[in-house]
Design a protein around this motif. Structure first.
Motif, short mmCIF file in Angstrom:
data_model
loop_
_atom_site.label_atom_id
_atom_site.label_comp_id
_atom_site.label_asym_id
_atom_site.label_seq_id
_atom_site.Cartn_x
_atom_site.Cartn_y
_atom_site.Cartn_z
N VAL A 1 38.13 49.66 48.18
CA VAL A 1 37.78 49.16 49.50
C VAL A 1 39.04 48.80 50.29
CG1 VAL A 1 36.72 47.18 50.67
CG2 VAL A 1 35.48 48.37 48.86
N GLU A 2 40.04 48.31 49.59
CA GLU A 2 41.28 47.88 50.24
C GLU A 2 41.88 48.99 51.10
OE1 GLU A 2 44.95 45.14 48.90
OE2 GLU A 2 44.46 46.76 47.52
N SER B 1 39.52 46.69 57.30
CA SER B 1 40.33 46.15 58.38
C SER B 1 40.86 44.80 57.93
CB SER B 1 39.48 45.93 59.63
OG SER B 1 38.94 47.12 60.09
N THR B 2 42.10 44.51 58.26
CA THR B 2 42.66 43.22 57.88
C THR B 2 42.90 42.33 59.10
OG1 THR B 2 44.89 44.15 57.89
CG2 THR B 2 43.73 44.08 55.77
N ARG C 1 38.49 43.54 47.15
CA ARG C 1 39.40 44.63 47.55
C ARG C 1 39.49 45.74 46.51
NH1 ARG C 1 45.06 41.65 48.72
NH2 ARG C 1 43.86 40.16 49.83
N ASP C 2 39.20 45.43 45.25
CA ASP C 2 39.25 46.45 44.20
C ASP C 2 37.92 47.16 43.99
OD1 ASP C 2 41.95 45.92 43.71
OD2 ASP C 2 41.46 44.34 42.28
N ASP C 3 36.85 46.70 44.66
CA ASP C 3 35.58 47.43 44.60
C ASP C 3 35.81 48.82 45.18
OD1 ASP C 3 34.42 45.18 43.56
OD2 ASP C 3 33.29 44.66 45.36
N THR C 4 34.95 49.74 44.80
CA THR C 4 35.16 51.13 45.22
C THR C 4 34.17 51.54 46.30
OG1 THR C 4 33.65 52.01 43.57
CG2 THR C 4 35.98 51.74 42.90
N ASP D 1 39.14 33.34 45.70
CA ASP D 1 38.82 31.98 46.13
C ASP D 1 37.77 31.95 47.24
OD1 ASP D 1 40.66 30.78 44.36
OD2 ASP D 1 42.31 31.16 45.77
N GLY D 2 37.20 33.11 47.57
CA GLY D 2 36.17 33.17 48.61
C GLY D 2 36.71 33.20 50.02
N ARG D 3 38.02 33.46 50.16
CA ARG D 3 38.61 33.55 51.49
C ARG D 3 38.59 35.01 51.96
NH1 ARG D 3 41.34 29.50 49.04
NH2 ARG D 3 41.58 27.59 50.25
N PRO D 4 38.18 35.23 53.21
CA PRO D 4 38.16 36.61 53.70
C PRO D 4 39.57 37.18 53.86
CG PRO D 4 37.49 35.06 55.44
CD PRO D 4 37.70 34.27 54.19
N VAL D 5 39.74 38.39 53.36
CA VAL D 5 41.02 39.09 53.47
C VAL D 5 40.86 40.41 54.22
CG1 VAL D 5 42.03 38.04 51.41
CG2 VAL D 5 40.74 40.18 51.19
N GLY D 6 39.63 40.79 54.49
CA GLY D 6 39.37 42.03 55.20
C GLY D 6 37.91 42.16 55.54
N MET D 7 37.60 43.23 56.25
CA MET D 7 36.23 43.54 56.63
C MET D 7 36.09 45.05 56.53
SD MET D 7 33.26 42.54 57.88
CE MET D 7 33.38 41.03 58.82
N VAL D 8 35.01 45.48 55.91
CA VAL D 8 34.72 46.91 55.87
C VAL D 8 33.34 47.09 56.51
CG1 VAL D 8 33.79 46.90 53.52
CG2 VAL D 8 34.73 49.00 54.44
#
Length: 128
Positions: free
Chosen positions: A6-7, A11-12, A84-87, A108-115
């Motif tokens: 997913v990474e 979008s970041t 982010r490591d999900d496919t 930690d449950g913090r958003p790092v991106g959006m798909v």
């Protein structure tokens, strides 16, 4: 192709608003940034909820659109997230159930991106 993380497609550049903000501020931020969803975060940055354009339609239908409704009154709180490591293959189930915006969170449950389904479609059109 299905094992792409997913990474690689998320979008970041995230649009966020803190819990306690009002709907008008969230709508303005979404309009100003041109996004279809906004992440509601706690003061410590963890994900509290998600608001989509569809949520605003319901809010306006049910309320005076100029009121100061707090975002927690209409945000989705049972947010489906991915890591982010999900496919790409792992996105199939939530998107099949109608989820169009999936926040990507860290441990930690913090958003790092959006798909979004738009990101997924764009990626598949490039590689397909």
């Amino acid at each position: 192709m299905e094992d792409v993380p997913v990474e690689r497609l998320m979008s970041t550049d995230l649009t966020t608003i803190e819990r306690g903000a009002d709907a008008a501020d969230a709508a303005k931020r979404m309009r100003d940034t041109g996004v279809g969803s906004i992440l509601v975060v706690e003061p410590d940055g963890t994900l509290a909820g998600l608001i989509t354009a569809t949520d605003f339609v319901a809010l306006v239908r049910d309320n005076d659109p100029k009121d100061r409704t707090a975002v927690e009154a209409f945000m989705t709180t049972d947010v489906v997230t991915v890591g982010r490591d999900d496919t790409v293959a792992e996105l199939a189930e939530p998107t099949a159930h109608g989820y169009t915006h999936l926040p990507v969170t860290d441990g930690d449950g913090r958003p790092v991106g959006m798909v979004s389904t738009t990101d997924l479609t764009a990626y598949l059109s490039r590689v397909g």
